[in-house]
Motif scaffolding. Structure first.
Motif, PDB file in Angstrom:
ATOM      1  N   ALA A  42       0.818  -1.207   0.000  1.00  0.00           N
ATOM      2  CA  ALA A  42       0.000   0.000   0.000  1.00  0.00           C
ATOM      3  C   ALA A  42       0.857   1.264   0.000  1.00  0.00           C
ATOM      4  O   ALA A  42       0.469   2.285  -0.587  1.00  0.00           O
ATOM      5  N   LEU A  43       2.022   1.205   0.660  1.00  0.00           N
ATOM      6  CA  LEU A  43       2.853   2.403   0.800  1.00  0.00           C
ATOM      7  C   LEU A  43       3.729   2.685  -0.407  1.00  0.00           C
ATOM      8  O   LEU A  43       3.818   3.830  -0.874  1.00  0.00           O
ATOM      9  N   PHE A  44       4.405   1.665  -0.934  1.00  0.00           N
ATOM     10  CA  PHE A  44       5.430   1.906  -1.943  1.00  0.00           C
ATOM     11  C   PHE A  44       4.918   2.583  -3.218  1.00  0.00           C
ATOM     12  O   PHE A  44       5.646   3.396  -3.813  1.00  0.00           O
ATOM     13  N   PRO A  45       3.699   2.312  -3.688  1.00  0.00           N
ATOM     14  CA  PRO A  45       3.240   3.051  -4.872  1.00  0.00           C
ATOM     15  C   PRO A  45       3.058   4.545  -4.629  1.00  0.00           C
ATOM     16  O   PRO A  45       2.894   5.309  -5.585  1.00  0.00           O
ATOM     17  N   ARG A  46       3.115   4.972  -3.369  1.00  0.00           N
ATOM     18  CA  ARG A  46       2.838   6.367  -3.033  1.00  0.00           C
ATOM     19  C   ARG A  46       4.075   7.136  -2.596  1.00  0.00           C
ATOM     20  O   ARG A  46       3.959   8.258  -2.115  1.00  0.00           O
ATOM     21  N   VAL A  47       5.257   6.525  -2.765  1.00  0.00           N
ATOM     22  CA  VAL A  47       6.490   7.218  -2.395  1.00  0.00           C
ATOM     23  C   VAL A  47       7.301   7.535  -3.649  1.00  0.00           C
ATOM     24  O   VAL A  47       7.091   6.957  -4.714  1.00  0.00           O
ATOM     25  N   ALA A  48       8.233   8.488  -3.502  1.00  0.00           N
ATOM     26  CA  ALA A  48       9.071   8.884  -4.635  1.00  0.00           C
ATOM     27  C   ALA A  48      10.160   7.868  -4.911  1.00  0.00           C
ATOM     28  O   ALA A  48      10.574   7.687  -6.062  1.00  0.00           O
ATOM     29  N   ALA A  49      10.644   7.193  -3.862  1.00  0.00           N
ATOM     30  CA  ALA A  49      11.698   6.193  -4.010  1.00  0.00           C
ATOM     31  C   ALA A  49      11.748   5.367  -2.736  1.00  0.00           C
ATOM     32  O   ALA A  49      11.249   5.785  -1.684  1.00  0.00           O
ATOM     33  N   VAL A  50      12.363   4.192  -2.832  1.00  0.00           N
ATOM     34  CA  VAL A  50      12.528   3.295  -1.688  1.00  0.00           C
ATOM     35  C   VAL A  50      14.024   3.055  -1.487  1.00  0.00           C
ATOM     36  O   VAL A  50      14.703   2.549  -2.393  1.00  0.00           O
ATOM     37  N   VAL A  51      14.537   3.415  -0.319  1.00  0.00           N
ATOM     38  CA  VAL A  51      15.931   3.184   0.044  1.00  0.00           C
ATOM     39  C   VAL A  51      15.952   2.036   1.044  1.00  0.00           C
ATOM     40  O   VAL A  51      15.299   2.114   2.096  1.00  0.00           O
ATOM     41  N   HIS A  52      16.700   0.959   0.737  1.00  0.00           N
ATOM     42  CA  HIS A  52      16.646  -0.222   1.587  1.00  0.00           C
ATOM     43  C   HIS A  52      17.938  -1.012   1.495  1.00  0.00           C
ATOM     44  O   HIS A  52      18.856  -0.660   0.746  1.00  0.00           O
ATOM     45  N   HIS A  53      17.987  -2.123   2.244  1.00  0.00           N
ATOM     46  CA  HIS A  53      19.200  -2.914   2.401  1.00  0.00           C
ATOM     47  C   HIS A  53      19.379  -3.955   1.309  1.00  0.00           C
ATOM     48  O   HIS A  53      20.444  -4.552   1.202  1.00  0.00           O
ATOM     49  N   GLY A  54      18.357  -4.224   0.513  1.00  0.00           N
ATOM     50  CA  GLY A  54      18.500  -5.179  -0.582  1.00  0.00           C
ATOM     51  C   GLY A  54      17.984  -6.562  -0.282  1.00  0.00           C
ATOM     52  O   GLY A  54      18.425  -7.528  -0.916  1.00  0.00           O
ATOM     53  N   GLY A  55      17.045  -6.690   0.645  1.00  0.00           N
ATOM     54  CA  GLY A  55      16.401  -7.974   0.834  1.00  0.00           C
ATOM     55  C   GLY A  55      15.551  -8.331  -0.373  1.00  0.00           C
ATOM     56  O   GLY A  55      15.018  -7.449  -1.066  1.00  0.00           O
ATOM     57  N   ALA A  56      15.405  -9.628  -0.645  1.00  0.00           N
ATOM     58  CA  ALA A  56      14.646 -10.059  -1.822  1.00  0.00           C
ATOM     59  C   ALA A  56      13.212  -9.559  -1.775  1.00  0.00           C
ATOM     60  O   ALA A  56      12.659  -9.110  -2.789  1.00  0.00           O
ATOM     61  N   GLY A  57      12.575  -9.622  -0.587  1.00  0.00           N
ATOM     62  CA  GLY A  57      11.189  -9.206  -0.476  1.00  0.00           C
ATOM     63  C   GLY A  57      10.992  -7.730  -0.719  1.00  0.00           C
ATOM     64  O   GLY A  57      10.063  -7.323  -1.444  1.00  0.00           O
ATOM     65  N   THR A  58      11.842  -6.887  -0.134  1.00  0.00           N
ATOM     66  CA  THR A  58      11.713  -5.446  -0.319  1.00  0.00           C
ATOM     67  C   THR A  58      12.032  -5.049  -1.749  1.00  0.00           C
ATOM     68  O   THR A  58      11.370  -4.191  -2.335  1.00  0.00           O
ATOM     69  N   THR A  59      13.052  -5.674  -2.338  1.00  0.00           N
ATOM     70  CA  THR A  59      13.384  -5.395  -3.735  1.00  0.00           C
ATOM     71  C   THR A  59      12.201  -5.709  -4.642  1.00  0.00           C
ATOM     72  O   THR A  59      11.847  -4.928  -5.536  1.00  0.00           O
ATOM     73  N   THR A  60      11.560  -6.845  -4.409  1.00  0.00           N
ATOM     74  CA  THR A  60      10.415  -7.242  -5.230  1.00  0.00           C
ATOM     75  C   THR A  60       9.232  -6.329  -4.997  1.00  0.00           C
ATOM     76  O   THR A  60       8.543  -5.926  -5.948  1.00  0.00           O
ATOM     77  N   ALA A  61       8.967  -5.969  -3.734  1.00  0.00           N
ATOM     78  CA  ALA A  61       7.828  -5.098  -3.426  1.00  0.00           C
ATOM     79  C   ALA A  61       7.994  -3.728  -4.074  1.00  0.00           C
ATOM     80  O   ALA A  61       7.038  -3.165  -4.625  1.00  0.00           O
ATOM     81  N   ALA A  62       9.205  -3.173  -4.031  1.00  0.00           N
ATOM     82  CA  ALA A  62       9.440  -1.875  -4.659  1.00  0.00           C
ATOM     83  C   ALA A  62       9.319  -1.977  -6.176  1.00  0.00           C
ATOM     84  O   ALA A  62       8.775  -1.073  -6.827  1.00  0.00           O
ATOM     85  N   ALA A  63       9.823  -3.071  -6.747  1.00  0.00           N
ATOM     86  CA  ALA A  63       9.714  -3.258  -8.193  1.00  0.00           C
ATOM     87  C   ALA A  63       8.257  -3.384  -8.617  1.00  0.00           C
ATOM     88  O   ALA A  63       7.845  -2.815  -9.630  1.00  0.00           O
ATOM     89  N   LEU A  64       7.469  -4.128  -7.866  1.00  0.00           N
ATOM     90  CA  LEU A  64       6.042  -4.267  -8.170  1.00  0.00           C
ATOM     91  C   LEU A  64       5.325  -2.929  -8.126  1.00  0.00           C
ATOM     92  O   LEU A  64       4.402  -2.676  -8.901  1.00  0.00           O
ATOM     93  N   ALA A  65       5.745  -2.061  -7.204  1.00  0.00           N
ATOM     94  CA  ALA A  65       5.119  -0.755  -7.054  1.00  0.00           C
ATOM     95  C   ALA A  65       5.567   0.245  -8.108  1.00  0.00           C
ATOM     96  O   ALA A  65       4.989   1.330  -8.218  1.00  0.00           O
ATOM     97  N   GLY A  66       6.612  -0.095  -8.863  1.00  0.00           N
ATOM     98  CA  GLY A  66       7.141   0.851  -9.839  1.00  0.00           C
ATOM     99  C   GLY A  66       7.892   1.993  -9.199  1.00  0.00           C
ATOM    100  O   GLY A  66       8.024   3.070  -9.794  1.00  0.00           O
ATOM    101  N   ALA A  67       8.406   1.770  -7.988  1.00  0.00           N
ATOM    102  CA  ALA A  67       9.124   2.821  -7.266  1.00  0.00           C
ATOM    103  C   ALA A  67      10.625   2.702  -7.515  1.00  0.00           C
ATOM    104  O   ALA A  67      11.186   1.621  -7.378  1.00  0.00           O
ATOM    105  N   PRO A  68      11.301   3.785  -7.872  1.00  0.00           N
ATOM    106  CA  PRO A  68      12.767   3.737  -7.993  1.00  0.00           C
ATOM    107  C   PRO A  68      13.382   3.319  -6.658  1.00  0.00           C
ATOM    108  O   PRO A  68      12.850   3.618  -5.582  1.00  0.00           O
TER     109      PRO A  68
END
Length: 405
Positions: free
Chosen positions: A299-325
């Motif tokens: 719900a959150l990632f499609p509404r942010v300008a970008a996602v800065v994270h540690h590179g876990g597989a789940g977070t990487t996939t969630a950000a990619a699904l949301a179309g967030a840089p």
């Protein structure tokens, strides 16, 4: 069919298993989970029976001291002992065991002793042997990836030797006690010659080479319909889309929150910071920053300008699904792989491993926020598969438990 899904690891290892459990239950199958106690309340809330295994991982990751080699040996022996004490009871009456992650040392032996099939699943391509990539760096926080040009076959040979040295004696002692023959190759025994890969084929493609016959299902994504907290909704509505920062279950310096917020402010961006297991504290009382706890990333990632994270597989996939840089700041293991993939696909920036500075993070974030990267992130989002659990469930159940591999 009665299925045991077993894993030892952080949320990144547990959530895919919960996703497959959700899918299997929807198809009418009986599912149990064997996961660390950190996640028992959450899994109970999903309505899935759970057997806790081992100590709370959050307590271990929160410690700042680095274990000695002797402590690491005792930890390796201890986790094997714990698995052999816990998994057989969790698997009682089951038709198949699905084990995820690199620490599942006992599950195949348990399945062998019960006379039922066993499936190993990896969440990242470079955790499975192939001459086309190096293994992930094995170790604790801060270990660097292998340099380019290294002989991958030699590195995989070293990796197998490490697995044997760490777990071989304990594994074979338990197998002997159960009347099973010894295992000369721990890694090959755990992975099998037909492992599954629960990663998206665009984000993490299997290179198609190696001694293993890999079945790639796509990522295992658990649908999340939780609403965002009112405070977060109000913050999102109060201005331009913020940058989301989070390190999940990783340890982090206590001033990392301040570094993140300074980087966002350097680019005139607002910030949402997830506390995570590092319990990152609020940086100040500025109205351009909000610190949050557990959140629905879908719900959150499609509404942010970008996602800065540690590179876990789940977070990487969630950000990619949301179309967030994305900006990936890898710390260990497979996170270096995901940082390279994000850079290679053009959907974000790969920060240097380790602890960022406000300046280095702002520079990486500036690259990720460019119009070209944002457009590429939206384009790739349309190609990411959402049916990984269905593919896995069909494979697991279509022909009966005797033919799951």
């Amino acid at each position: 069919m009665r299925v045991l899904l077993s894993t030892i690891g952080s949320r990144g290892e547990v959530q895919p298993m919960a996703a497959l459990a959700w899918r299997l239950r929807g198809l009418g199958h009986e599912v149990r989970l064997c996961v660390p106690p950190d996640f028992r309340d959450w899994i109970d809330g999903l309505g899935v029976p759970v057997t806790p295994i081992g100590p709370e991982l959050r307590t271990f990751t929160a410690t700042g001291s680095k274990p000695s080699p002797d402590q690491l040996r005792r930890l390796a022996t201890g986790t094997v002992d714990t698995q052999f004490a816990t998994v057989p009871e969790a698997a009682r009456g089951c038709d198949v065991i699905v084990a995820g992650g690199s620490l599942q040392i006992a599950a195949r032996s348990v399945a062998e002793g019960m006379g039922i099939p066993y499936v190993f699943v990896a969440y990242c391509p470079n955790t499975l042997p192939s001459p086309l990539h190096a293994p992930p760096p094995y170790g604790l926080l801060g270990q660097q990836p292998w340099p380019g040009g290294t002989d991958n076959r030699a590195l995989w040979s070293q990796d197998a030797q490490r697995m044997n040295a760490s777990f071989g004696a304990a594994l074979n002692a338990h197998r002997a006690a159960a009347g099973l023959p010894p295992v000369p190759d721990v890694r090959g025994h755990v992975l099998t010659d037909r492992p599954w890969l629960a990663a998206d084929p665009v984000l993490g493609p299997w290179p198609g080479a190696g001694e293993t016959d890999v079945f790639q299902t796509g990522a295992w994504i658990l649908p999340d319909e939780r609403p965002l907290a009112p405070e977060l909704e109000a913050f999102l509505a109060a201005g331009e889309p913020p940058v989301h920062f989070g390190f999940g279950s990783m340890r982090a310096p206590r001033d990392l929150n301040a570094v993140m917020v300074r980087a966002a402010r350097a680019l005139d961006r607002r910030a949402v910071v997830s506390r995570g297991w590092a319990d990152l504290a609020p940086v100040d009382g500025g109205d351009d920053c909000l610190t949050i706890g557990e959140v629905n990333q879908q719900a959150l990632f499609p509404r942010v300008a970008a996602v800065v994270h540690h590179g876990g597989a789940g977070t990487t996939t969630a950000a990619a699904l949301a179309g967030a840089p994305q900006v990936v700041v890898p710390q260990m293991f497979d996170q270096h792989y995901w940082a390279r993939r994000v850079h290679h696909l053009g959907i974000g920036a790969a920060h240097a491993p380790g602890v960022p500075t406000a300046e280095s993070l702002a520079n990486a974030l500036r690259d990720a926020l460019s119009g070209e990267v944002a457009a590429r992130a939206r384009s790739v989002a349309a190609t990411v598969r959402r049916d990984g659990t269905l593919t896995a469930a069909r494979r697991l159940t279509a022909t009966g438990p005797q033919n799951v591999s």
